[in-house]
Write a protein that holds these residues in place. Structure first.
Motif, PDB file in Angstrom:
ATOM      1  N   MET A  18       0.810  -1.219   0.000  1.00 37.99           N
ATOM      2  CA  MET A  18       0.000   0.000   0.000  1.00 37.99           C
ATOM      3  C   MET A  18       0.845   1.271   0.000  1.00 37.99           C
ATOM      4  SD  MET A  18      -2.700  -1.740  -0.072  1.00 37.99           S
ATOM      5  CE  MET A  18      -3.940  -0.439  -0.095  1.00 37.99           C
ATOM      6  N   GLY A  19       2.148   1.134   0.177  1.00 38.68           N
ATOM      7  CA  GLY A  19       3.004   2.318   0.159  1.00 38.68           C
ATOM      8  C   GLY A  19       3.244   2.783  -1.268  1.00 38.68           C
ATOM      9  N   GLY A  20       3.648   4.020  -1.431  1.00 36.31           N
ATOM     10  CA  GLY A  20       3.977   4.543  -2.752  1.00 36.31           C
ATOM     11  C   GLY A  20       2.873   5.364  -3.371  1.00 36.31           C
ATOM     12  N   ASP A  21       3.206   5.990  -4.487  1.00 38.59           N
ATOM     13  CA  ASP A  21       2.299   6.936  -5.142  1.00 38.59           C
ATOM     14  C   ASP A  21       1.369   6.281  -6.151  1.00 38.59           C
ATOM     15  OD1 ASP A  21       3.685   8.926  -3.743  1.00 38.59           O
ATOM     16  OD2 ASP A  21       5.120   9.209  -5.389  1.00 38.59           O
ATOM     17  N   ASN A  22       1.717   5.086  -6.644  1.00 39.28           N
ATOM     18  CA  ASN A  22       1.009   4.523  -7.784  1.00 39.28           C
ATOM     19  C   ASN A  22       0.062   3.378  -7.447  1.00 39.28           C
ATOM     20  OD1 ASN A  22       2.314   6.304  -9.613  1.00 39.28           O
ATOM     21  ND2 ASN A  22       4.148   5.023  -9.514  1.00 39.28           N
ATOM     22  N   GLY A  23      -0.124   3.103  -6.165  1.00 35.43           N
ATOM     23  CA  GLY A  23      -1.111   2.109  -5.774  1.00 35.43           C
ATOM     24  C   GLY A  23      -0.591   0.680  -5.781  1.00 35.43           C
ATOM     25  N   PRO A  24      -1.377  -0.244  -5.218  1.00 37.74           N
ATOM     26  CA  PRO A  24      -0.932  -1.634  -5.065  1.00 37.74           C
ATOM     27  C   PRO A  24      -0.750  -2.390  -6.373  1.00 37.74           C
ATOM     28  CG  PRO A  24      -3.235  -1.385  -4.410  1.00 37.74           C
ATOM     29  CD  PRO A  24      -2.696  -0.007  -4.617  1.00 37.74           C
ATOM     30  N   ALA A  25      -1.469  -2.027  -7.429  1.00 37.04           N
ATOM     31  CA  ALA A  25      -1.340  -2.751  -8.699  1.00 37.04           C
ATOM     32  C   ALA A  25       0.083  -2.688  -9.237  1.00 37.04           C
ATOM     33  CB  ALA A  25      -2.327  -2.193  -9.723  1.00 37.04           C
TER      34      ALA A  25
END
Length: 363
Positions: A18-25
């Motif tokens: 769930m971390g980051g800017d671009n989402g779990p995908a």
């Protein structure tokens, strides 16, 4: 030392999805790319199970991966202290906890750097003899890659911490590349021995006298980083972070100028088409995602920080780095070397004090 039986044990990686800017995908795609590329590892993804379950299930290459539900998410704007107090339900906390509990050999996260450092330090603690962890960066050079640390974990560094960074960086580079004697330099305003402030000169003296096994080059300047003058460049987090961001900005500027020049006219576009293969290779070498993954050195566990805005290829690079380092006992080497250098440094100090007393008596 690490139990040899652990070397053949199945590798498990914990992933904060769930971390980051671009989402779990994007994170799941990065893991799938790593697996497709031949990485033999089991993944545990932490985050919203309702969102992650279908993403993992539709990628056949991730068969056998596990999804563990975590309700909360650490935002990029969250303060580390806030996460420590109220972030125990987050995917980041749970992923780091998997390493602490022995469920995984390494954790990868694209999340908030400050929060990840705070959570990792809280749960994993530092190696004995290490005062504060440091973050690494891999810097492209004509010779390959140079490791730079610290690039942001600590704004300031003491003499002892610079020495610790040098020891950790040397062990890290050896684990990463297999090079037996990596060269190490201290970043300074000049290469001459009298340059710089007393703190950095003192750290250099300790490394020369107390760690003779290290291939210590001495001082290096800013342009030596990109030249690849040494394998490991050591500095405080403030200077390292400024240098890193400056280099990234310069790379983007050069890339924009190059694109502008190659699309300026029909002739230059035709030339670019003829040079397409070489330009693609150049783009790959300049792409930060090709060396994505900052390792938190000095912890009793392996934590790899992916860039928050990384694409799937960048996440893949961070995961591959984590897997490459997971079974290597460089943390044991760091603890042993720091203890040995600490004993020698005390001996050097005592000898220096004795020499000073003798000189004073003679006067």
């Amino acid at each position: 030392m690490t139990d040899p039986s652990q070397q053949s044990a199945p590798l498990t990686l914990a992933v904060d999805a769930m971390g980051g800017d671009n989402g779990p995908a994007v994170v799941v795609d990065g893991a799938a790319q790593a697996a497709t590329g031949g990485l033999s590892a089991r993944f545990i993804f932490f985050g919203d199970a309702a969102a992650l379950g279908p993403l993992v299930a539709e990628r056949a290459v991730l068969k056998g991966a596990e999804v563990r539900h975590a309700e909360g998410v650490v935002a990029m704007t969250d303060k580390p202290s806030q996460v420590l107090r109220r972030g125990r339900d987050t995917s980041m906390w749970a992923a780091v906890g998997a390493v602490r509990d022995g469920d995984a050999q390494a954790v990868v996260s694209c999340g908030n750097t400050g929060a990840l450092m705070a959570v990792s330090r809280s749960q994993l603690r530092t190696i004995e003899g290490v005062d504060r962890p440091a973050i690494t960066a891999l810097w492209p050079t004509p010779r390959g890659r140079t490791v730079v640390l610290d690039v942001g974990a600590n704004v300031e560094a003491t003499e002892a911490e610079l020495v610790q960074y040098a020891i950790m960086g040397e062990a890290f580079f050896r684990a990463l590349t297999g090079k037996e004697k990596p060269t190490v330099g201290l970043l300074n305003v000049g290469a001459e021995e009298l340059k710089g402030h007393e703190l950095i000169r003192s750290a250099a003296r300790v490394l020369r006298e107390a760690d003779p096994e290290m291939a210590f080059h001495g001082f290096v300047e800013g342009d030596d980083i990109s030249k690849g003058t040494v394998d490991v460049v050591v500095t405080d987090g403030f200077t390292g972070n400024v240098a890193l961001k400056t280099a990234e900005g310069a790379a983007r500027l050069v890339a924009s100028w190059l694109k502008e020049a190659l699309t300026a006219s029909l002739i230059t576009r035709a030339g670019a088409l003829l040079l397409r293969r070489q330009l693609v290779r150049l783009k790959e070498r300049m792409d930060p995602s090709s060396a994505n993954g900052g390792v938190f050195l000095g912890l009793n566990g392996l934590v790899v920080k992916s860039h928050g805005g990384a694409d799937a290829n960048g996440v893949k690079s961070a995961i591959e780095m984590a897997a490459n380092l997971a079974r290597r006992p460089f943390r044991d080497e760091v603890a042993e070397t720091i203890a040995r250098v600490g004993r020698r440094a005390q001996s050097v100090d005592r000898r220096g004090d004795a020499d000073g007393e003798v000189k004073a008596a003679a006067v």
